[in-house]
Enzyme design. Structure first.
Site, PDB file in Angstrom:
ATOM      1  N   ASP A  11      11.486 -26.192  83.627  1.00 15.90           N
ATOM      2  CA  ASP A  11      12.069 -25.823  82.238  1.00 15.90           C
ATOM      3  C   ASP A  11      13.413 -24.856  82.241  1.00 15.90           C
ATOM      4  O   ASP A  11      13.661 -23.767  81.948  1.00 15.90           O
ATOM      5  CB  ASP A  11      11.058 -24.865  81.384  1.00 15.90           C
ATOM      6  CG  ASP A  11       9.933 -25.707  81.280  1.00 15.90           C
ATOM      7  OD1 ASP A  11       9.700 -26.589  80.315  1.00 15.90           O
ATOM      8  OD2 ASP A  11       9.078 -25.783  82.151  1.00 15.90           O
TER       9      ASP A  11
ATOM     10  N   HIS B 170       2.318 -23.396  74.094  1.00 19.12           N
ATOM     11  CA  HIS B 170       1.850 -24.591  74.240  1.00 19.12           C
ATOM     12  C   HIS B 170       0.244 -24.859  74.066  1.00 19.12           C
ATOM     13  O   HIS B 170      -0.117 -25.629  73.352  1.00 19.12           O
ATOM     14  CB  HIS B 170       2.646 -25.821  74.831  1.00 19.12           C
ATOM     15  CG  HIS B 170       4.112 -25.899  74.449  1.00 19.12           C
ATOM     16  ND1 HIS B 170       4.558 -26.362  73.430  1.00 19.12           N
ATOM     17  CD2 HIS B 170       5.061 -25.862  75.315  1.00 19.12           C
ATOM     18  CE1 HIS B 170       5.806 -26.736  73.265  1.00 19.12           C
ATOM     19  NE2 HIS B 170       6.216 -26.219  74.710  1.00 19.12           N
TER      20      HIS B 170
ATOM     21  N   ASP C  47       5.241 -24.792  79.203  1.00 18.96           N
ATOM     22  CA  ASP C  47       5.159 -23.361  78.796  1.00 18.96           C
ATOM     23  C   ASP C  47       6.043 -22.571  79.547  1.00 18.96           C
ATOM     24  O   ASP C  47       6.158 -22.425  80.765  1.00 18.96           O
ATOM     25  CB  ASP C  47       3.736 -22.712  78.931  1.00 18.96           C
ATOM     26  CG  ASP C  47       2.856 -23.019  77.543  1.00 18.96           C
ATOM     27  OD1 ASP C  47       3.648 -23.210  76.684  1.00 18.96           O
ATOM     28  OD2 ASP C  47       1.804 -22.766  77.543  1.00 18.96           O
ATOM     29  N   HIS C  48       7.001 -21.687  79.009  1.00 19.38           N
ATOM     30  CA  HIS C  48       8.067 -21.124  79.259  1.00 19.38           C
ATOM     31  C   HIS C  48       7.531 -19.765  79.972  1.00 19.38           C
ATOM     32  O   HIS C  48       7.794 -18.591  79.293  1.00 19.38           O
ATOM     33  CB  HIS C  48       9.029 -20.877  78.464  1.00 19.38           C
ATOM     34  CG  HIS C  48       9.959 -22.045  78.088  1.00 19.38           C
ATOM     35  ND1 HIS C  48      10.878 -22.079  77.321  1.00 19.38           N
ATOM     36  CD2 HIS C  48       9.630 -23.382  78.384  1.00 19.38           C
ATOM     37  CE1 HIS C  48      11.207 -23.358  77.014  1.00 19.38           C
ATOM     38  NE2 HIS C  48      10.430 -24.402  77.731  1.00 19.38           N
TER      39      HIS C  48
END
Length: 331
Positions: free
Chosen positions: A48, A222, A249-250
């Site tokens: 990401d 998420h 997911d960050h």
């Protein structure tokens, strides 16, 4: 185009039928030799990330370079969402330079980047990211939908997870996804699941790890990806996979499933992070949740896989060692 419960049952039945008659074709396979002196593999994992250096991407890249040099890494794994917001527009999109070539400039990062596609990548020209033209522009770049990386003592199976997610087909909102090469969806997923099961079942490697963009288990924004949990996870459990590595997911996250023992490792902190966005989770399973930018390293030998998560300043946040003999884990 979302899969109903009935369609999911049909999909599973189709997979079982296909397993009786294995596919002639196999997923693309790449080999990466062990470090001869140490008989090990060192690598970094980041996901990401592709934001043209913004949202601390450049700072994460800088620390990756320093850690990569210290560990003398062999390669980098990218867990997807390589180019925000909507993938690449084509093979000549300057974002390839602005978000990758001109950001990860450290000598230690000039190793092969084994990459999967994320959902944001599917909003652009998918074939552009998969094109050998990009490898001509930068020899580090290697991105396919699904493939195998044979590291001798470890086998990594990279899986294209976006086509599993119903939302992208049923409720895409304002987004347009490039599903060329995926449709018809049922056929694509059926064959992919057969390839995943066949690859894992045939693997003779000491370690088996699966890499995908989407979470299976996560306490992050998420959360769990139900489609993967219900369809992909049983195959991983049956074939004694050691770890599932993902982004989406960050955050940075480590979950050990108390039933299967599989390690779920989220490295999605390559740029933009989501502060204080965490769901309740069993603390016996949740070993790390960090809602900031960063990345992960792993060293794999015949008997141990040593994991370290780092924040944006390069500070180690969490370390863990998975042992094969005996099969124990400790901080």
């Amino acid at each position: 185009m979302a899969l109903s419960l009935k369609e999911k049952m049909v999909l599973l039945c189709a997979v079982l039928c296909l397993l009786i008659t294995p596919s002639i074709a196999e997923l693309p396979r790449f080999k990466h030799p062990l470090n001869e002196s140490q008989q090990s593999l060192h690598f970094l994992v980041v996901g990401d990330w592709g934001r043209k250096g913004t949202h601390n991407q450049s700072f994460v890249a800088n620390q990756m370079g320093m850690v990569g040099e210290k560990l003398n890494i062999d390669f980098v794994i990218s867990t997807g969402d390589n180019f925000y917001e909507d993938g690449l527009k084509g093979v000549d999109d300057p974002a390839f330079y602005e978000s990758f070539v001109d950001i990860y400039t450290a000598p230690s990062l000039h190793k092969t980047w084994y990459s999967v596609l994320g959902n944001h990548d599917y909003r652009g020209d998918v074939e552009a990211q998969l094109s050998p033209v990009l490898k001509e522009k930068d020899s580090r770049w290697l991105c396919l939908r699904s493939f195998i990386l044979d590291g001798e003592i470890v086998e990594f199976l990279f899986v294209d997870t976006s086509p599993f997610v119903d939302q992208y087909f049923e409720e895409p909102g304002e987004h347009t996804y490039d599903w060329e090469g995926v449709l018809p969806r049922m056929s694509y997923l059926s064959q992919l699941l057969v390839d995943v099961n066949s690859t894992l079942a045939k693997s003779k490697a000491k370690w088996k790890m699966v890499v995908g963009h989407h979470t299976i288990y996560s306490a992050g924004h998420h959360g769990n990806t139900d489609e993967l949990k219900h369809i992909l996870l049983p195959i991983l459990e049956t074939n004694n996979v050691d770890a599932y590595i993902n982004g989406h997911d960050h955050c940075l996250e480590h979950i050990i499933d108390k039933n299967s023992g599989i390690h779920f490792l989220t490295s999605g902190g390559g740029s933009k992070a989501w502060s204080s966005d965490v769901k309740p989770w069993n603390l016996e399973e949740l070993k790390l949740y960090y809602d900031g930018q960063g990345f992960m390293s792993m060293q794999i030998t015949e008997n141990n896989a040593d994991i370290i998560f780092y924040d944006v300043s390069g500070k180690p946040l969490h370390t863990w060692s998975i042992s094969k003999e005996p099969k124990l884990a400790w901080i």
